[in-house]
Write a protein that holds these residues in place. Sequence first.
Motif, PDB file in Angstrom:
ATOM      1  N   ARG A   1      77.889  -5.682  35.942  1.00 29.13           N
ATOM      2  CA  ARG A   1      77.447  -6.802  36.778  1.00 29.13           C
ATOM      3  C   ARG A   1      75.931  -6.933  36.754  1.00 29.13           C
ATOM      4  N   TRP A   2      75.233  -5.807  36.666  1.00 32.37           N
ATOM      5  CA  TRP A   2      73.773  -5.765  36.510  1.00 32.37           C
ATOM      6  C   TRP A   2      73.054  -6.521  37.622  1.00 32.37           C
ATOM      7  N   GLN A   3      73.524  -6.388  38.843  1.00 30.86           N
ATOM      8  CA  GLN A   3      73.012  -7.183  39.956  1.00 30.86           C
ATOM      9  C   GLN A   3      71.927  -6.466  40.747  1.00 30.86           C
ATOM     10  N   ASP A   4      71.044  -7.250  41.331  1.00 31.39           N
ATOM     11  CA  ASP A   4      70.125  -6.837  42.403  1.00 31.39           C
ATOM     12  C   ASP A   4      68.975  -5.932  41.970  1.00 31.39           C
ATOM     13  N   ILE A   5      68.946  -5.505  40.722  1.00 34.01           N
ATOM     14  CA  ILE A   5      67.912  -4.548  40.350  1.00 34.01           C
ATOM     15  C   ILE A   5      66.556  -5.213  40.108  1.00 34.01           C
ATOM     16  N   LEU A   6      66.552  -6.475  39.684  1.00 30.12           N
ATOM     17  CA  LEU A   6      65.283  -7.133  39.375  1.00 30.12           C
ATOM     18  C   LEU A   6      64.348  -7.193  40.578  1.00 30.12           C
ATOM     19  N   LYS A   7      64.931  -7.319  41.779  1.00 36.62           N
ATOM     20  CA  LYS A   7      64.092  -7.473  42.969  1.00 36.62           C
ATOM     21  C   LYS A   7      63.330  -6.213  43.335  1.00 36.62           C
ATOM     22  N   ILE A   8      63.734  -5.058  42.817  1.00 37.93           N
ATOM     23  CA  ILE A   8      63.025  -3.828  43.176  1.00 37.93           C
ATOM     24  C   ILE A   8      61.979  -3.432  42.136  1.00 37.93           C
ATOM     25  N   LEU A   9      61.925  -4.144  41.011  1.00 37.60           N
ATOM     26  CA  LEU A   9      61.008  -3.741  39.948  1.00 37.60           C
ATOM     27  C   LEU A   9      59.544  -3.914  40.328  1.00 37.60           C
ATOM     28  N   LYS A  10      59.273  -4.765  41.313  1.00 40.48           N
ATOM     29  CA  LYS A  10      57.878  -4.975  41.720  1.00 40.48           C
ATOM     30  C   LYS A  10      57.254  -3.706  42.278  1.00 40.48           C
ATOM     31  N   ASN A  11      58.076  -2.763  42.701  1.00 40.37           N
ATOM     32  CA  ASN A  11      57.571  -1.512  43.273  1.00 40.37           C
ATOM     33  C   ASN A  11      57.633  -0.341  42.296  1.00 40.37           C
ATOM     34  N   ILE A  12      58.003  -0.621  41.032  1.00 40.59           N
ATOM     35  CA  ILE A  12      58.195   0.435  40.041  1.00 40.59           C
ATOM     36  C   ILE A  12      56.967   0.539  39.145  1.00 40.59           C
ATOM     37  N   ASP A  13      56.503   1.756  38.931  1.00 38.11           N
ATOM     38  CA  ASP A  13      55.395   1.979  38.004  1.00 38.11           C
ATOM     39  C   ASP A  13      55.884   2.191  36.574  1.00 38.11           C
ATOM     40  N   ILE A  14      57.021   2.872  36.418  1.00 43.49           N
ATOM     41  CA  ILE A  14      57.566   3.171  35.097  1.00 43.49           C
ATOM     42  C   ILE A  14      59.048   2.815  35.100  1.00 43.49           C
ATOM     43  N   PHE A  15      59.422   1.866  34.258  1.00 43.46           N
ATOM     44  CA  PHE A  15      60.815   1.422  34.171  1.00 43.46           C
ATOM     45  C   PHE A  15      61.325   1.796  32.789  1.00 43.46           C
ATOM     46  N   ILE A  16      62.408   2.591  32.709  1.00 41.02           N
ATOM     47  CA  ILE A  16      62.834   3.137  31.424  1.00 41.02           C
ATOM     48  C   ILE A  16      64.314   2.880  31.123  1.00 41.02           C
ATOM     49  N   PRO A  17      64.696   1.612  30.984  1.00 41.91           N
ATOM     50  CA  PRO A  17      66.047   1.326  30.493  1.00 41.91           C
ATOM     51  C   PRO A  17      66.106   1.552  28.992  1.00 41.91           C
ATOM     52  N   ASN A  18      67.310   1.759  28.461  1.00 45.55           N
ATOM     53  CA  ASN A  18      67.430   1.688  27.008  1.00 45.55           C
ATOM     54  C   ASN A  18      67.589   0.220  26.612  1.00 45.55           C
TER      55      ASN A  18
ATOM     56  N   PRO B   1      64.730  11.752  52.713  1.00 44.50           N
ATOM     57  CA  PRO B   1      63.668  11.823  53.736  1.00 44.50           C
ATOM     58  C   PRO B   1      62.367  11.228  53.219  1.00 44.50           C
ATOM     59  N   LYS B   2      62.095   9.986  53.567  1.00 47.93           N
ATOM     60  CA  LYS B   2      60.952   9.274  52.991  1.00 47.93           C
ATOM     61  C   LYS B   2      59.621   9.942  53.310  1.00 47.93           C
TER      62      LYS B   2
ATOM     63  N   PHE C   1      73.020   2.141  39.191  1.00 48.86           N
ATOM     64  CA  PHE C   1      74.293   1.427  39.340  1.00 48.86           C
ATOM     65  C   PHE C   1      75.454   2.330  39.752  1.00 48.86           C
ATOM     66  N   LEU C   2      75.240   3.648  39.756  1.00 45.55           N
ATOM     67  CA  LEU C   2      76.282   4.564  40.212  1.00 45.55           C
ATOM     68  C   LEU C   2      76.126   4.932  41.685  1.00 45.55           C
ATOM     69  N   LEU C   3      74.958   4.661  42.253  1.00 51.38           N
ATOM     70  CA  LEU C   3      74.655   5.116  43.616  1.00 51.38           C
ATOM     71  C   LEU C   3      75.080   4.044  44.621  1.00 51.38           C
ATOM     72  N   ASN C   4      76.374   3.882  44.767  1.00 52.93           N
ATOM     73  CA  ASN C   4      76.923   2.759  45.530  1.00 52.93           C
ATOM     74  C   ASN C   4      76.470   2.723  46.981  1.00 52.93           C
ATOM     75  N   SER C   5      76.345   3.886  47.627  1.00 52.87           N
ATOM     76  CA  SER C   5      75.975   3.916  49.041  1.00 52.87           C
ATOM     77  C   SER C   5      74.471   3.850  49.261  1.00 52.87           C
ATOM     78  N   LEU C   6      73.699   4.065  48.218  1.00 58.33           N
ATOM     79  CA  LEU C   6      72.229   4.089  48.336  1.00 58.33           C
ATOM     80  C   LEU C   6      71.580   2.852  47.750  1.00 58.33           C
TER      81      LEU C   6
ATOM     82  N   GLU D   1      65.152  -0.885  47.781  1.00 57.81           N
ATOM     83  CA  GLU D   1      64.000  -1.766  47.975  1.00 57.81           C
ATOM     84  C   GLU D   1      63.145  -1.282  49.139  1.00 57.81           C
ATOM     85  N   GLU D   2      63.778  -0.956  50.251  1.00 52.39           N
ATOM     86  CA  GLU D   2      63.045  -0.467  51.429  1.00 52.39           C
ATOM     87  C   GLU D   2      62.401   0.898  51.153  1.00 52.39           C
ATOM     88  N   ILE D   3      63.132   1.783  50.486  1.00 55.20           N
ATOM     89  CA  ILE D   3      62.587   3.116  50.179  1.00 55.20           C
ATOM     90  C   ILE D   3      61.359   2.998  49.292  1.00 55.20           C
ATOM     91  N   PHE D   4      61.453   2.198  48.228  1.00 56.58           N
ATOM     92  CA  PHE D   4      60.334   2.064  47.299  1.00 56.58           C
ATOM     93  C   PHE D   4      59.128   1.414  47.965  1.00 56.58           C
TER      94      PHE D   4
END
Length: 212
Positions: free
Chosen positions: A168-185, A119-120, A135-140, A145-148
Amino acid sequence: AVVGDVNPDIVLTGINEKVDMGKERVASKFELRVGGSAAIFASVISKLGAKVKFFGAVGDDIFGRFCRDELRRFGVDVSGLSIKDGIKTGITASLSYRSDRALITYLGSIARISEEDIPKEEIKRYNHLHCSSYFLLNSLRGSFEEIFEDVGSAVSISLDPGYDPYERWQDILKILKNIDIFIPNEKEAVAISGCKDIRKSFEKFKIVNFST
């Protein structure tokens, strides 16, 4: 507000030898605890005094009830936890050795969290939104991008991407513009960016200040 995976972790430690196919080994210790990167994050910051609400999904089964009860025990509000009829709660088996561990996850309800479960307008009333296990949240995943973009003007956002089991590591780069804190290992950062050098990875993410 925390969005993402919740599941029981079956943790086996003190394994006497490396596990090979067709052979049986013995573990000296066993734990059953609430797991999932998002659920662990929610539990820890709740213990530190934050008011936390969790948004995710479980099945209508014994493991789903275990997850709800454990999150409540840590003081997390689970009223945003959806119960998916006919879907089994996800579960992870962890084989932990001294130097490393192997994780095997059955996704179940983890992969069935959808935009309808997030619920946004409610999330905008919180100070911060944390999301885990992209990468585990297949349906979400396709809705992030829209939620962020929608909630980003009202709350700060952090993202722990987690490991991509399909690599595959796909599609995540496009949402980083809306991220304040990105914490990959380190492994995740290198794989997501396609750069072998960790510092070049963060340059690609357009992150100036970082620590390793």
